[in-house]
Design a protein around this motif. Structure first.
Motif, PDB file in Angstrom:
ATOM      1  N   ARG A   1      -0.559  10.520   7.658  1.00  0.00           N
ATOM      2  CA  ARG A   1      -1.724  10.542   8.532  1.00  0.00           C
ATOM      3  C   ARG A   1      -2.362   9.152   8.648  1.00  0.00           C
ATOM      4  O   ARG A   1      -2.720   8.713   9.743  1.00  0.00           O
ATOM      5  CB  ARG A   1      -2.746  11.549   7.979  1.00  0.00           C
ATOM      6  N   GLU A   2      -2.469   8.475   7.510  1.00  0.00           N
ATOM      7  CA  GLU A   2      -3.037   7.121   7.510  1.00  0.00           C
ATOM      8  C   GLU A   2      -2.166   6.164   8.323  1.00  0.00           C
ATOM      9  O   GLU A   2      -2.666   5.329   9.074  1.00  0.00           O
ATOM     10  CB  GLU A   2      -3.134   6.587   6.073  1.00  0.00           C
ATOM     11  N   LYS A   3      -0.858   6.307   8.147  1.00  0.00           N
ATOM     12  CA  LYS A   3       0.064   5.447   8.891  1.00  0.00           C
ATOM     13  C   LYS A   3      -0.159   5.588  10.386  1.00  0.00           C
ATOM     14  O   LYS A   3      -0.233   4.611  11.119  1.00  0.00           O
ATOM     15  CB  LYS A   3       1.520   5.814   8.578  1.00  0.00           C
TER      16      LYS A   3
ATOM     17  N   LYS B   1      -5.105  -2.873   5.058  1.00  0.00           N
ATOM     18  CA  LYS B   1      -6.236  -2.480   5.911  1.00  0.00           C
ATOM     19  C   LYS B   1      -7.367  -3.485   5.760  1.00  0.00           C
ATOM     20  O   LYS B   1      -7.635  -3.965   4.664  1.00  0.00           O
ATOM     21  CB  LYS B   1      -6.745  -1.107   5.465  1.00  0.00           C
TER      22      LYS B   1
ATOM     23  N   TYR C   1       0.456   4.350   2.036  1.00  0.00           N
ATOM     24  CA  TYR C   1      -0.299   5.139   2.998  1.00  0.00           C
ATOM     25  C   TYR C   1       0.321   6.518   3.186  1.00  0.00           C
ATOM     26  O   TYR C   1       1.557   6.660   3.156  1.00  0.00           O
ATOM     27  CB  TYR C   1      -0.335   4.427   4.355  1.00  0.00           C
ATOM     28  N   SER C   2      -0.541   7.490   3.417  1.00  0.00           N
ATOM     29  CA  SER C   2      -0.032   8.822   3.770  1.00  0.00           C
ATOM     30  C   SER C   2       0.429   8.790   5.228  1.00  0.00           C
ATOM     31  O   SER C   2       0.088   7.861   5.969  1.00  0.00           O
ATOM     32  CB  SER C   2      -1.143   9.856   3.600  1.00  0.00           C
TER      33      SER C   2
ATOM     34  N   SER D   1      -2.774   6.644  11.890  1.00  0.00           N
ATOM     35  CA  SER D   1      -4.080   6.169  12.334  1.00  0.00           C
ATOM     36  C   SER D   1      -4.115   4.634  12.384  1.00  0.00           C
ATOM     37  O   SER D   1      -4.685   4.038  13.304  1.00  0.00           O
ATOM     38  CB  SER D   1      -5.191   6.778  11.478  1.00  0.00           C
ATOM     39  N   ILE D   2      -3.483   3.976  11.414  1.00  0.00           N
ATOM     40  CA  ILE D   2      -3.410   2.505  11.466  1.00  0.00           C
ATOM     41  C   ILE D   2      -2.640   2.076  12.712  1.00  0.00           C
ATOM     42  O   ILE D   2      -3.068   1.181  13.445  1.00  0.00           O
ATOM     43  CB  ILE D   2      -2.709   1.933  10.205  1.00  0.00           C
TER      44      ILE D   2
ATOM     45  N   GLU E   1       0.853  -1.177   0.000  1.00  0.00           N
ATOM     46  CA  GLU E   1       0.000   0.000   0.000  1.00  0.00           C
ATOM     47  C   GLU E   1       0.894   1.233   0.000  1.00  0.00           C
ATOM     48  O   GLU E   1       2.096   1.152   0.227  1.00  0.00           O
ATOM     49  CB  GLU E   1      -0.864   0.007   1.264  1.00  0.00           C
TER      50      GLU E   1
END
Ligand SMILES: [Zn+2]
Lengths: 194, 90
Positions: free
Chosen positions: A12-14, A63, A9-10, A16-17, A7
């Motif tokens: 921010r996404e990183k 995800k 991921y940005s 949050s995960i 993936e």
């Protein structure tokens, strides 16, 4: 772990995960690390290494897939690569030997070590924890994954890189060994017919 | 599960190994509903060794859950969080 698919991921996404999918398993992960290394300092290092590794390789986490199984697999691999060698435990039973032992007649010989539920109810101290820790690491592992963490056989097979049949037989053997240990304690505690 | 009439139960099990395997899959949530139903109704309540073995497995699992779960020290959790944030900043 499907490492083929990566993936992107940005940041921010990183984050949050990491916070929402990885951190909730930190107590289970610590317990696994502790039960593998049998040393709280090693467990801390192993846990930290694993979480930093998980973050570094977060792009190979998909995800919606099972984050807990993914994390457990990383921890188990780190343990084998970095800790097992320097572990304070006595040298391991040869793997081949362990596998053939599961399949031997000996498995049937002592199918149910005689142990009563009543004797267990008196084990209010750390008897079971000591008994679990005394098992060979491969046996300890399957009991932790199955009985404590509730992983399915298929997930365990993936975490441990072994066939499902081996998961079953290893569990079978591990449970009998644990019962043997517990019945030794029960005898010491004075249950004549424990 | 109701307590069965012990006096009417078999004292020996002919297939203890197979029974233990099914019993294990039931406890682990791996058995099909049919397997489970069949074993619990047709076998467990008539077979003393299997009845005892089932309750023993359940009790061991409860004891494991109660006694073998160590929590991560809070400082460690915080330090891991911090390291990851530092990592992000790089
Ligand atoms: Zn039976």
């Amino acid at each position: 772990m499907e490492e083929v698919i990566r993936e992107q991921y940005s940041e921010r996404e990183k984050q949050s995960i990491f916070n929402q999918e990885f951190m909730p398993h930190i107590n289970s992960m610590y317990n696994f690390a502790y039960r593998l290394t049998l040393d709280s300092d090693d467990a801390k290092d192993l846990l930290q290494d694993t979480y930093l590794k998980a973050f570094r390789f977060i792009d190979s986490f998909q995800k919606g897939t099972n984050a807990k199984a993914w994390l457990f697999r990383i921890l188990k691999n780190s343990f084998i690569n970095d800790y097992r060698k320097k572990s304070k435990e006595p040298s391991k039973v040869d793997y081949q030997e362990v596998e053939s032992y599961y399949n031997s007649e000996d498995v049937d010989r002592q199918i149910t070590p005689d142990l009563r539920v009543e004797a267990l109810q008196d084990m209010i101290g750390d008897e079971i924890s000591v008994a679990l820790n005394s098992l060979d690491v491969d046996f300890r592992t399957v009991i932790i994954l199955c009985d404590l963490e509730g992983f399915k056989y298929e997930e365990m097979a993936k975490i441990l890189d072994i066939p499902i049949g081996t998961v079953r037989s290893r569990l079978h053997r591990a449970r009998n060994l644990l019962k043997e240990k517990l019945s030794e304690y029960a005898k010491k505690m004075g249950y004549k017919n424990a | 599960m109701n307590s069965p009439d012990f006096s009417k139960m078999k004292k020996d099990c002919q297939n203890q190994r197979e029974c233990f395997e099914i019993l294990q899959s039931i406890i682990d949530g791996e058995a099909t509903p049919q397997q489970k139903e069949h074993f619990m109704k047709e076998h467990l309540e008539q077979c003393m060794p299997c009845y005892k073995s089932y309750h023993l497995e359940v009790a061991i699992r409860e004891l494991l859950k109660a006694k073998c779960s160590q929590h991560a020290p809070q400082e460690l959790v915080e330090s891991i969080r911090k390291k990851v944030i530092e990592n992000l900043a790089q």
